[in-house]
Design a protein around this motif. Structure first.
Motif, PDB file in Angstrom:
ATOM      1  N   ASN A 106       0.835  -1.204   0.000  1.00 29.08           N
ATOM      2  CA  ASN A 106       0.000   0.000   0.000  1.00 29.08           C
ATOM      3  C   ASN A 106       0.869   1.252   0.000  1.00 29.08           C
ATOM      4  OD1 ASN A 106      -2.266  -1.633   0.246  1.00 29.08           O
ATOM      5  ND2 ASN A 106      -2.530  -1.255   2.425  1.00 29.08           N
ATOM      6  N   ARG A 107       1.887   1.255   0.838  1.00 24.75           N
ATOM      7  CA  ARG A 107       2.767   2.419   0.971  1.00 24.75           C
ATOM      8  C   ARG A 107       3.431   2.757  -0.360  1.00 24.75           C
ATOM      9  NH1 ARG A 107       4.985   0.705   5.210  1.00 24.75           N
ATOM     10  NH2 ARG A 107       6.951  -0.108   4.427  1.00 24.75           N
ATOM     11  N   GLN A 108       3.940   1.751  -1.048  1.00 20.82           N
ATOM     12  CA  GLN A 108       4.616   1.995  -2.329  1.00 20.82           C
ATOM     13  C   GLN A 108       3.641   2.516  -3.382  1.00 20.82           C
ATOM     14  OE1 GLN A 108       7.817   2.193  -2.361  1.00 20.82           O
ATOM     15  NE2 GLN A 108       7.783   1.453  -0.255  1.00 20.82           N
ATOM     16  N   VAL A 109       2.450   1.928  -3.434  1.00 17.12           N
ATOM     17  CA  VAL A 109       1.431   2.372  -4.407  1.00 17.12           C
ATOM     18  C   VAL A 109       1.052   3.828  -4.137  1.00 17.12           C
ATOM     19  CG1 VAL A 109      -0.980   2.034  -5.130  1.00 17.12           C
ATOM     20  CG2 VAL A 109       0.534   0.063  -4.875  1.00 17.12           C
ATOM     21  N   LEU A 110       0.825   4.154  -2.867  1.00 13.05           N
ATOM     22  CA  LEU A 110       0.424   5.516  -2.505  1.00 13.05           C
ATOM     23  C   LEU A 110       1.528   6.527  -2.789  1.00 13.05           C
ATOM     24  CD1 LEU A 110      -1.354   4.484   0.771  1.00 13.05           C
ATOM     25  CD2 LEU A 110      -2.481   5.722  -1.104  1.00 13.05           C
ATOM     26  N   LEU A 111       2.755   6.214  -2.403  1.00 12.12           N
ATOM     27  CA  LEU A 111       3.868   7.145  -2.614  1.00 12.12           C
ATOM     28  C   LEU A 111       4.182   7.332  -4.089  1.00 12.12           C
ATOM     29  CD1 LEU A 111       6.198   6.080   0.321  1.00 12.12           C
ATOM     30  CD2 LEU A 111       5.050   8.293   0.066  1.00 12.12           C
ATOM     31  N   SER A 112       3.927   6.313  -4.895  1.00 10.36           N
ATOM     32  CA  SER A 112       4.180   6.467  -6.331  1.00 10.36           C
ATOM     33  C   SER A 112       3.085   7.315  -6.990  1.00 10.36           C
ATOM     34  CB  SER A 112       4.288   5.098  -7.022  1.00 10.36           C
ATOM     35  OG  SER A 112       3.044   4.453  -7.029  1.00 10.36           O
TER      36      SER A 112
END
Length: 192
Positions: A97-103
């Motif tokens: 989730n964190r990677q998807v959101l930050l991207s």
């Protein structure tokens, strides 16, 4: 508004993360109004789709099911345009989730002390606070999640501050973020 009649805003998509009780829903709603963007609360979205409250989902389907729902909601909200997204307290903790959101765009992490969080959530039915020592539980969970929260784009303290002041700070910091992104995009590009 600028001369062309368009609203000037630093970003057209931003997410708010942080521990429960830090003000993500309230600040997110007010931020969305200030930036003329849609407001989406992922916890409310999950309860609407599943047809049960979060405590009911935890009790009947378990935390694993709830976290799977969160992952699906993250995929959906990152496809939105013109939105301020308030994330559930555990959403940003999960690596995918964190990677998807930050991207997708900037993630503003709201912070508050464990004592403030306990005061703000004392009368709620949050499943993670059902413990003999809720303050100790909050402190332990915050310590456990801190590393993930620290990966956010912008960090703002919400302790003892009026929401208008917090929103103003977030907007100012989003302009700074946008300026840095813009400058970075043109770094190395010469006018020759």
């Amino acid at each position: 508004m600028n001369a062309s009649g368009l609203i000037e805003r630093p970003v057209s998509w931003v997410a708010l993360a942080g521990f429960m009780g830090t003000g993500k829903s309230r600040i997110g709603w007010e931020l969305s109004r200030a930036l003329a963007l849609h407001f989406v609360d992922t916890d409310k979205l999950i309860t609407r789709v599943v047809g049960k409250s979060i405590p009911e989902v935890f009790a009947h389907e378990g935390e694993g099911y709830f976290r799977a729902c969160e992952g699906e909601v993250v995929q959906r909200v990152t496809r939105l345009e013109h939105a301020v997204v308030s994330l559930g307290g555990g959403t940003f903790v999960h690596e995918e989730n964190r990677q998807v959101l930050l991207s997708r765009g900037p993630v503003v992490v709201l912070w508050a002390t464990p004592e403030t969080i306990l005061a703000r959530t004392r009368h709620s039915d949050r499943p993670l606070l059902r413990a003999p020592d809720p303050l100790g539980r909050i402190e332990a969970l915050m310590t456990e999640r801190e590393g993930a929260y620290r990966q956010g784009t912008i960090h703002v303290n919400s302790d003892g501050r009026p929401s208008e002041e917090i929103v103003e700070e977030i907007i100012e910091r989003l302009w700074n973020y946008q300026d840095a992104v813009y400058e970075g995009a043109f770094a190395g590009v010469s006018n020759d």
